[in-house]
Design an enzyme around this catalytic site. Sequence first.
Site, PDB file in Angstrom:
ATOM      1  N   ILE A 118       0.901  -1.153   0.000  1.00  0.00           N
ATOM      2  CA  ILE A 118       0.000   0.000   0.000  1.00  0.00           C
ATOM      3  C   ILE A 118       0.937   1.198   0.000  1.00  0.00           C
ATOM      4  O   ILE A 118       1.587   1.485   0.999  1.00  0.00           O
ATOM      5  CB  ILE A 118      -0.943   0.006   1.222  1.00  0.00           C
ATOM      6  CG1 ILE A 118      -1.855  -1.224   1.207  1.00  0.00           C
ATOM      7  CG2 ILE A 118      -1.772   1.294   1.243  1.00  0.00           C
ATOM      8  CD1 ILE A 118      -2.757  -1.365   2.426  1.00  0.00           C
ATOM      9  N   PRO A 119       1.077   1.885  -1.128  1.00  0.00           N
ATOM     10  CA  PRO A 119       2.199   2.807  -1.354  1.00  0.00           C
ATOM     11  C   PRO A 119       2.117   4.164  -0.650  1.00  0.00           C
ATOM     12  O   PRO A 119       2.021   5.213  -1.282  1.00  0.00           O
ATOM     13  CB  PRO A 119       2.206   2.966  -2.872  1.00  0.00           C
ATOM     14  CG  PRO A 119       0.778   2.799  -3.259  1.00  0.00           C
ATOM     15  CD  PRO A 119       0.226   1.764  -2.309  1.00  0.00           C
ATOM     16  N   CYS A 120       2.202   4.143   0.672  1.00  0.00           N
ATOM     17  CA  CYS A 120       2.176   5.396   1.426  1.00  0.00           C
ATOM     18  C   CYS A 120       3.417   6.237   1.159  1.00  0.00           C
ATOM     19  O   CYS A 120       3.414   7.444   1.393  1.00  0.00           O
ATOM     20  CB  CYS A 120       2.007   5.123   2.919  1.00  0.00           C
ATOM     21  SG  CYS A 120       3.277   4.081   3.632  1.00  0.00           S
ATOM     22  N   HIS A 121       4.465   5.620   0.624  1.00  0.00           N
ATOM     23  CA  HIS A 121       5.682   6.379   0.288  1.00  0.00           C
ATOM     24  C   HIS A 121       5.435   7.365  -0.860  1.00  0.00           C
ATOM     25  O   HIS A 121       6.219   8.276  -1.063  1.00  0.00           O
ATOM     26  CB  HIS A 121       6.836   5.427  -0.064  1.00  0.00           C
ATOM     27  CG  HIS A 121       6.564   4.549  -1.243  1.00  0.00           C
ATOM     28  ND1 HIS A 121       5.852   3.367  -1.141  1.00  0.00           N
ATOM     29  CD2 HIS A 121       6.885   4.686  -2.545  1.00  0.00           C
ATOM     30  CE1 HIS A 121       5.776   2.812  -2.348  1.00  0.00           C
ATOM     31  NE2 HIS A 121       6.381   3.594  -3.218  1.00  0.00           N
TER      32      HIS A 121
END
Length: 156
Positions: A118-121
């Site tokens: 889950i690409p929170c970056h």
Amino acid sequence: MANATLNTPIGMLTLEGDEHGLHKVYFEEGNSNSSEIPQCLEEAVNQLTEYFEGKRTDFSLKLNPEGTKFQKEVWQRLNAIPFGKTKSYQAIANELGDPKVIRAAASANGKNPMAIIIPCHRVIGSDGSLTGYAGGLHRKKWLLDHENPIKQGSLF
């Protein structure tokens, strides 16, 4: 709950999951060796390996994160950010229908239990700055550089 560790270019990742799906992916500090991979985590390890090799731009895994309804809604927004793109915390709050929930959205982003998957970056400050990342800003920068479609080369 099964566990596996994966050595990556930016440190050790620990994966937790079971037959119901992947529950957590997080960075571990320190050095360790990759572990034996339980069958229920094999596909997640394979897809993460392909991601780090530059062969994968999205994930198709069964996810089972624990969180509130609001957190899960924010995480769905994060999953919609395309590979190689970024979005601001404010833009996510706006998508949720209330620009005033920016702090709550940022908090939910910070509680994302699945680094990279889950690409929170991919979430940055409104001014384009790199802001908080549970795995450390050095990892966030590396991940964004890794996903950048324009690779900077060296002239010398």
